[in-house]
Design an enzyme around this catalytic site. Structure first.
Site, PDB file in Angstrom:
ATOM      1  N   PHE A  18     -54.396 -12.926  12.770  1.00  0.00           N
ATOM      2  CA  PHE A  18     -53.792 -11.934  11.891  1.00  0.00           C
ATOM      3  C   PHE A  18     -54.814 -11.187  11.050  1.00  0.00           C
ATOM      4  CE2 PHE A  18     -50.328 -14.824  12.699  1.00  0.00           C
ATOM      5  CZ  PHE A  18     -49.213 -14.004  12.761  1.00  0.00           C
ATOM      6  N   ASP A  19     -54.716  -9.863  11.071  1.00  0.00           N
ATOM      7  CA  ASP A  19     -55.254  -9.078   9.969  1.00  0.00           C
ATOM      8  C   ASP A  19     -54.376  -9.421   8.770  1.00  0.00           C
ATOM      9  OD1 ASP A  19     -56.387  -6.811   8.453  1.00  0.00           O
ATOM     10  OD2 ASP A  19     -54.401  -5.939   8.787  1.00  0.00           O
ATOM     11  N   ILE A  20     -54.954  -9.529   7.586  1.00  0.00           N
ATOM     12  CA  ILE A  20     -54.172  -9.984   6.434  1.00  0.00           C
ATOM     13  C   ILE A  20     -53.753  -8.840   5.518  1.00  0.00           C
ATOM     14  CG2 ILE A  20     -54.140 -11.483   4.415  1.00  0.00           C
ATOM     15  CD1 ILE A  20     -54.087 -12.974   7.087  1.00  0.00           C
ATOM     16  N   THR A  23     -51.205  -6.067   6.791  1.00  0.00           N
ATOM     17  CA  THR A  23     -50.305  -6.624   7.802  1.00  0.00           C
ATOM     18  C   THR A  23     -49.421  -7.709   7.201  1.00  0.00           C
ATOM     19  OG1 THR A  23     -51.981  -6.216   9.516  1.00  0.00           O
ATOM     20  CG2 THR A  23     -50.193  -7.738  10.077  1.00  0.00           C
TER      21      THR A  23
END
Length: 245
Positions: A18-20, A23
């Site tokens: 995951f991009d945090i 996102t």
């Protein structure tokens, strides 16, 4: 939802990366709140907010490219100062430091926590973030305290920022070493078209686009440069589709 007929079933993947910020975390709302001391100086705050966020994204990308070893806290301090200066303001030190320290307090999207908990029932979850350890530890202790990551890979540890391919190479190397998960079993889940999806296309990494507030017009500007095979409006929509498989 799947965008291409050759998109593999979601059950094929063992790990979601995951991009945090953008996102999982509502970066835009977090930035607006942290910039309040600057924004309130201007009567037309809605216009100032839009201008500030656009400037933030532009400056962040530039600083990441030019100073890849700089910690994100210092990146944020530079951004705040540059935006303030461009508006004719010399911000006091405590204001700059307050913004620089705010990242770990930016809120999650309303659907994030429940979606991540559902996804954790099916996959290993890994964070791949343009963040430093101090800020991310606050994120994990606060906004994401109810989300479990199996691994966290940060720009401070890697020595560069996305979209640098080194960050994605670090991801692939470490998930194979730590979990035995191969490249074809990894799905990159991200909102960032320029920061994530351009590089995943170049490296042949499966990816899913979480649209959030991205306009259709902005998405079209990346046609030909990205190759994500799935698109969902939110992480909640993604998790709901996974539950159906």
């Amino acid at each position: 939802m799947a965008l291409t007929p050759d998109a593999p079933p979601l059950t094929k993947f063992k790990l979601l990366a995951f991009d945090i910020f953008g996102t999982v975390i509502d970066e835009e709302i977090g930035i607006y709140k942290a910039m309040e001391p600057l924004l309130t100086r201007f009567p037309r705050s809605d216009r100032a907010k839009t201008s500030a966020f656009e400037a933030f994204l532009r400056l962040e990308a530039s600083i990441h490219e030019e100073q890849p070893s700089l910690q994100q806290r210092e990146v944020l301090a530079q951004i705040y100062t540059k935006i303030a200066n461009s508006w004719g303001v010399e911000p006091p030190k405590d204001e700059v430091e307050g913004f620089a320290d705010s990242m770990g307090e930016w809120p999650p999207y309303p659907d994030t926590v429940a979606a991540m908990q559902k996804l954790a029932e099916h996959y290993k979850l890994v964070a791949l973030s343009n963040c430093d350890r101090a800020a991310f530890s606050r994120t994990l202790a606060g906004p994401l305290k109810d989300v479990r990551f199996d691994a966290v890979y940060l720009a401070e540890d890697i020595g560069s920022y996305k979209p640098d391919p080194k960050n994605f190479e670090y991801l692939l190397t470490h998930v194979e070493e730590e979990f035995g998960v191969k490249k074809e079993e990894v799905l990159m889940v991200a909102h960032g078209l320029g920061a994530d999806h351009v590089t995943t296309k170049g490296m042949g990494i499966h990816s899913a686009f979480i649209k959030r507030r991205t306009s259709d017009e902005e998405e079209k500007t990346f046609e030909g440069r990205v190759a994500y095979q799935w698109r969902w409006e939110t992480l909640g929509d993604f998790a709901a589709d996974v539950e159906k498989q």
